[in-house]
Design a protein around this motif. Sequence first.
Motif, PDB file in Angstrom:
ATOM      1  N   ALA A   1       0.629  -1.398  -0.468  1.00  0.00           N
ATOM      2  CA  ALA A   1      -0.326  -0.146   0.158  1.00  0.00           C
ATOM      3  C   ALA A   1       0.516   1.533  -0.140  1.00  0.00           C
ATOM      4  O   ALA A   1       2.074   1.429   0.519  1.00  0.00           O
ATOM      5  CB  ALA A   1      -0.549  -0.269   1.419  1.00  0.00           C
ATOM      6  N   PRO A   2       0.581   2.322  -0.410  1.00  0.00           N
ATOM      7  CA  PRO A   2       1.641   3.576  -0.954  1.00  0.00           C
ATOM      8  C   PRO A   2       1.484   3.916   0.679  1.00  0.00           C
ATOM      9  O   PRO A   2      -0.272   4.406   1.171  1.00  0.00           O
ATOM     10  CB  PRO A   2       1.281   3.827  -2.071  1.00  0.00           C
ATOM     11  CG  PRO A   2      -0.420   3.507  -2.170  1.00  0.00           C
ATOM     12  CD  PRO A   2      -1.044   2.685  -1.424  1.00  0.00           C
ATOM     13  N   ASP A   3       2.713   5.273   0.817  1.00  0.00           N
ATOM     14  CA  ASP A   3       2.074   6.160   1.326  1.00  0.00           C
ATOM     15  C   ASP A   3       1.703   7.297   1.195  1.00  0.00           C
ATOM     16  O   ASP A   3       1.495   7.806  -0.083  1.00  0.00           O
ATOM     17  CB  ASP A   3       3.526   6.076   2.760  1.00  0.00           C
ATOM     18  CG  ASP A   3       4.810   4.995   2.369  1.00  0.00           C
ATOM     19  OD1 ASP A   3       3.911   4.342   3.393  1.00  0.00           O
ATOM     20  OD2 ASP A   3       6.518   5.236   1.992  1.00  0.00           O
ATOM     21  N   ARG A   4       0.760   7.522   2.603  1.00  0.00           N
ATOM     22  CA  ARG A   4      -0.156   8.517   2.150  1.00  0.00           C
ATOM     23  C   ARG A   4       0.097   9.655   3.562  1.00  0.00           C
ATOM     24  O   ARG A   4       0.443   9.468   3.993  1.00  0.00           O
ATOM     25  CB  ARG A   4      -1.502   8.170   2.741  1.00  0.00           C
ATOM     26  CG  ARG A   4      -2.060   7.664   1.776  1.00  0.00           C
ATOM     27  CD  ARG A   4      -2.436   7.976   0.367  1.00  0.00           C
ATOM     28  NE  ARG A   4      -4.050   6.957  -0.419  1.00  0.00           N
ATOM     29  CZ  ARG A   4      -4.342   7.492  -1.491  1.00  0.00           C
ATOM     30  NH1 ARG A   4      -4.162   8.647  -2.181  1.00  0.00           N
ATOM     31  NH2 ARG A   4      -4.917   5.738  -2.271  1.00  0.00           N
ATOM     32  N   ARG A   5      -0.076  11.190   2.457  1.00  0.00           N
ATOM     33  CA  ARG A   5       0.600  12.101   2.855  1.00  0.00           C
ATOM     34  C   ARG A   5      -0.590  11.911   4.169  1.00  0.00           C
ATOM     35  O   ARG A   5      -1.530  12.126   4.375  1.00  0.00           O
ATOM     36  CB  ARG A   5       0.243  13.563   2.513  1.00  0.00           C
ATOM     37  CG  ARG A   5       1.004  14.592   3.295  1.00  0.00           C
ATOM     38  CD  ARG A   5       0.569  15.895   2.233  1.00  0.00           C
ATOM     39  NE  ARG A   5       0.982  16.928   2.979  1.00  0.00           N
ATOM     40  CZ  ARG A   5       0.832  17.996   2.670  1.00  0.00           C
ATOM     41  NH1 ARG A   5       0.605  18.569   0.858  1.00  0.00           N
ATOM     42  NH2 ARG A   5       1.217  19.363   3.528  1.00  0.00           N
ATOM     43  N   ALA A   6       0.457  12.191   5.487  1.00  0.00           N
ATOM     44  CA  ALA A   6      -0.320  11.815   6.943  1.00  0.00           C
ATOM     45  C   ALA A   6      -1.346  13.625   7.305  1.00  0.00           C
ATOM     46  O   ALA A   6      -1.147  14.438   6.668  1.00  0.00           O
ATOM     47  CB  ALA A   6       0.649  12.442   8.076  1.00  0.00           C
ATOM     48  N   GLY A   7      -2.549  13.254   7.527  1.00  0.00           N
ATOM     49  CA  GLY A   7      -3.359  14.429   7.837  1.00  0.00           C
ATOM     50  C   GLY A   7      -4.554  14.422   9.693  1.00  0.00           C
ATOM     51  O   GLY A   7      -4.622  13.605   9.610  1.00  0.00           O
TER      52      GLY A   7
END
Length: 306
Positions: free
Chosen positions: A161-167
């Motif tokens: 699974a790709p890394d997602r920008r944290a929010g």
Amino acid sequence: MTRAARAWTRRGLLVVGGLGLVGCAGIGDGDPGARPSPAGSGAPAAPRDPSSDPSSSPAPSGPEPLPRATPWRPTSEEVEPDAKVVAAREVERRGRGRGRGRVTQVVYPQYGGLEATTASVMVVARETRRDGAALRRTLRTTDVRLARGGTGWRVTEVIPAPDRRAGRLGRSARRLVDDPRVQLPAPAVADLRAGTVEPLVVDVLLGLAEEFSMSVAVFASGHPPTVFGTDGLSNHTRGRAVDVWAVDGRPVVEMPLDDPLLIRFLDAARELGSTEIGGPVVPPGDTGVHFANALHRDHVHVGFDL
């Protein structure tokens, strides 16, 4: 999956036959996918050593030991189980290769797509690693692609699974993440943090959680971007769908097609507004939003065909 494509699956679970199937349309120590072996299946118990009596010897000290990983094994209800075994073994092998102080346990391998000679298996696995004296447990979903030839299934690609920008999580997403009745892999939480999951999907899961506990395999991250075997963009990629592989601690694949729990879960998803519900069977009272095929024997797809 288009409405036309769903029309021919309305009668219920399809016979696998030649496996001419496409992809989906659109967990803690108590994980139902990590069940103990049946009683009596292990080796005979060793004779009791009196010196091991806790009343006569001090309790062992030191950090909590890492759990022992066991190979995932399919039940007789699985569709094309050999493909899942190959995918699970690949994730297990890679987990062993990450070094000491880390254990990977496959929880459940769910199909993301299945055709006669190709497949996508989304493997949910629990990674336990040592962090000082503590153990950290993380659920991850990995898309394992396979091809079938004369010698059987083989792995052709492994797509983490790709890394997602944290929010920051919104209020509803925070409620979902904090709900103990909803088990979410780390990539699914990352999708929520990135804001890529439609509020409609979050709301339907919160509604289902009022009646059921659920184990989620995937929102978008870890799912094939297109409907497997086609060029059509999946509703998962659009943030409009979720796959649930276990309900109330019971894997969907092990539920009979007339199981009241399964039928009620499918009905509840429709009552909560989902317009695209895939599963092992079409329940009575379908209003045109349900479809069923062998690919969805192991999970319920809850989505919105907007």
